[in-house]
Design an enzyme around this catalytic site. Structure first.
Site, PDB file in Angstrom:
ATOM      1  N   TYR A  31       7.581   0.267  -2.231  1.00  0.00           N
ATOM      2  CA  TYR A  31       8.362   1.337  -2.832  1.00  0.00           C
ATOM      3  C   TYR A  31       7.983   2.671  -2.227  1.00  0.00           C
ATOM      4  O   TYR A  31       6.972   2.794  -1.519  1.00  0.00           O
ATOM      5  CB  TYR A  31       8.167   1.374  -4.360  1.00  0.00           C
ATOM      6  N   LEU A  81      -4.132   4.724   0.076  1.00  0.00           N
ATOM      7  CA  LEU A  81      -2.779   5.001   0.537  1.00  0.00           C
ATOM      8  C   LEU A  81      -2.803   6.321   1.323  1.00  0.00           C
ATOM      9  O   LEU A  81      -3.451   7.278   0.904  1.00  0.00           O
ATOM     10  CB  LEU A  81      -1.831   5.146  -0.658  1.00  0.00           C
ATOM     11  N   LYS A 128       2.270   0.433   0.586  1.00  0.00           N
ATOM     12  CA  LYS A 128       2.667   0.898  -0.762  1.00  0.00           C
ATOM     13  C   LYS A 128       3.431  -0.211  -1.468  1.00  0.00           C
ATOM     14  O   LYS A 128       4.662  -0.168  -1.589  1.00  0.00           O
ATOM     15  CB  LYS A 128       3.491   2.188  -0.628  1.00  0.00           C
ATOM     16  N   GLU A 174      -9.463   6.958  -4.372  1.00  0.00           N
ATOM     17  CA  GLU A 174      -8.257   7.751  -4.675  1.00  0.00           C
ATOM     18  C   GLU A 174      -7.919   7.536  -6.143  1.00  0.00           C
ATOM     19  O   GLU A 174      -8.595   6.795  -6.849  1.00  0.00           O
ATOM     20  CB  GLU A 174      -7.097   7.338  -3.778  1.00  0.00           C
TER      21      GLU A 174
HETATM   22  N1  PLP Z   1      -2.431   6.983  -3.852  1.00  0.00           N
HETATM   23  C1  PLP Z   1      -1.753   6.115  -4.618  1.00  0.00           C
HETATM   24  C2  PLP Z   1      -2.435   4.854  -5.070  1.00  0.00           C
HETATM   25  C3  PLP Z   1      -0.428   6.385  -4.997  1.00  0.00           C
HETATM   26  O1  PLP Z   1       0.250   5.508  -5.760  1.00  0.00           O
HETATM   27  C4  PLP Z   1       0.168   7.601  -4.581  1.00  0.00           C
HETATM   28  C5  PLP Z   1       1.535   7.946  -4.956  1.00  0.00           C
HETATM   29  O2  PLP Z   1       2.210   7.238  -5.665  1.00  0.00           O
HETATM   30  C6  PLP Z   1      -0.578   8.483  -3.783  1.00  0.00           C
HETATM   31  C7  PLP Z   1      -1.872   8.134  -3.425  1.00  0.00           C
HETATM   32  C8  PLP Z   1       0.014   9.758  -3.276  1.00  0.00           C
HETATM   33  O3  PLP Z   1       0.932   9.482  -2.261  1.00  0.00           O
HETATM   34  P1  PLP Z   1       2.153  10.456  -1.935  1.00  0.00           P
HETATM   35  O4  PLP Z   1       1.560  11.807  -1.702  1.00  0.00           O
HETATM   36  O5  PLP Z   1       2.731   9.893  -0.698  1.00  0.00           O
HETATM   37  O6  PLP Z   1       3.055  10.418  -3.105  1.00  0.00           O
END
Ligand code: PLP
Length: 287
Positions: free
Chosen positions: A33, A207, A149, A182
Site C-alpha cells: 500500500y 521503511l 510497504k 521506527e
Molecule cells: N514507517 C512505517 C512503519 C510506516 O508505516 C510509515 C508510514 O505509514 C512510515 C515509516 C513513514 O513513511 P512515509 O513518510 O513514506 O509516509
C-alpha cells in the site's frame, strides 16, 4: 455527497465497496500500500510514493496494475469525486484473487486495486501538533523486510494499540541492541543537545519514509546537521527534542517517551519549524 471508493476499475459508494473473499491481500497479507497526504486536493511527495510503490511491488513480483500515468489519473479522480482538499489517500494493491494457496497463482492473476480518500480538518490537526504527542516503546518483532510497504501490519497494529492503551499516540519499535528502529506508522527522530538531528539509517530494517527523505533535503537546505544513525529511548529522553515523520503525521513533535518528558517536555522550536517548512514544501510541490 457520500464517500466514493475505487475498487478494481470502478468508482463505487464507500459503503457498498467490497473485495473478493479470496483476495490474497485479505487471506495472506499478500499486497502493498501507499498513503499520500493531500494538500489543496493535490498529492504530496507524489514521485517518492510512486517510486516506493513500484519498488514494493517489484520486490514481491506483483506487476504495477497500470502505468504510473494512468494511476495518477485514477488517484486524482478519486480525490475529485470525494471533494477532499485536505486529507489522505490510501492505495492498496494485492496480488489478486485466486484459490487459496500459499504459492503465487499460476498463471498470474490481475492485481487487485483499492483506493479510499479521507478528508481531515487541517486546523484541528495543527492544534494537535502544537501540543505534541507521547510515544511508548515496544520490542521490535516484525519480519526482516520492513523496507517493503506490505499490508501485513499486525505487529504495527498491536504496537499502536499498546500506545493507545497507555494514553500515547505512537509506538517506537526497539531492536535487540536497544536502538529505536521506527514508529508503528512513522519514522523516529531526535534533536540532540548539540543541536544535531538524528534518525535511523535506511540500512536498518525500516521503511524508507518518503516524508523522511524529503525532510532530509529540507533540513540540509535549512543548514541543520543530521546524522543517519541509531539512538536509544534513553537518548531520546535526554535529547532537546524528538519528533516523528510520515504522510499521516507530517512532522509531529514528541514530548514524552514511555511517560518520561523529552527535554523540557514541551514542543521545541526545531520540530515546529521543520513541520512548517515541510508543509510549505509539500504544498508547493504537490501535483
Ligand atoms: N514507517 C512505517 C512503519 C510506516 O508505516 C510509515 C508510514 O505509514 C512510515 C515509516 C513513514 O513513511 P512515509 O513518510 O513514506 O509516509
Amino acid at each position: 455527497m457520500g464517500r466514493i471508493a475505487y475498487v478494481n476499475g470502478r468508482f463505487v459508494p464507500h459503503g457498498e465497496a467490497c473485495v473478493h473473499i479470496e483476495d490474497r491481500g485479505y487471506q495472506l497479507g499478500d499486497g502493498v500500500y501507499e498513503v499520500w497526504a493531500l494538500f489543496d486536493g493535490k498529492l504530496a511527495d507524489a514521485e517518492g510514493h510512486f517510486a516506493r510503490l513500484e519498488r514494493s511491488l517489484s520486490e514481491l513480483s506483483i506487476r504495477m496494475p497500470m502505468s504510473r500515468a494512468a494511476l495518477t489519473i485514477v488517484l486524482r479522480e478519486a480525490v475529485r469525486r470525494n471533494k477532499v482538499r485536505e486529507g489522505l489517500l490510501y492505495l492498496q494493491v494485492t496480488r489478486g484473487v485466486a484459490r487459496r494457496d500459499h504459492a503465487f497463482p499460476n498463471p498470474e492473476v490481475k492485481p487487485a486495486v483499492v483506493i479510499t480518500v479521507n478528508g481531515l480538518d487541517r486546523a484541528a490537526v495543527e492544534a494537535r501538533a502544537a501540543k505534541g504527542i507521547g510515544v511508548v516503546t515496544t520490542p521490535e518483532n516484525r519480519w526482516g523486510r520492513c523496507d517493503i510497504k506490505t499490508v501485513g501490519l499486525l505487529p504495527n497494529a498491536l504496537a499502536k494499540q499498546k500506545a493507545r492503551e497507555a494514553g500515547a499516540s505512537e509506538a517506537w519499535f526497539v531492536d535487540e541492541l536497544g536502538f529505536v528502529t521506527e514508529g508503528a506508522s512513522s519514522n523516529a527522530w531526535i534533536v540532540g543537545q548539540d543541536g544535531r538531528l538524528r534518525t535511523r539509517d535506511t540500512n536498518a530494517n525500516i521503511l524508507r519514509g518518503v516524508t523522511r527523505h524529503t525532510l532530509l533535503d529540507v533540513i540540509r537546505e535549512d543548514g541543520l546537521e543530521v546524522d543517519e544513525r541509531p539512538f536509544t529511548p534513553e537518548e531520546a529522553v535526554q535529547a532537546r527534542e524528538a519528533f516523528i515523520t510520515g504522510a499521516g503525521s507530517l512532522v509531529l513533535p514528541v514530548i514524552a517517551v514511555d511517560g518520561r518528558p523529552v527535554g523540557d517536555g514541551a514542543v521545541g522550536p526545531v520540530a515546529s519549524r521543520l513541520r512548517r517548512l515541510y508543509i510549505e514544501r509539500a504544498r508547493a510541490t504537490a501535483i
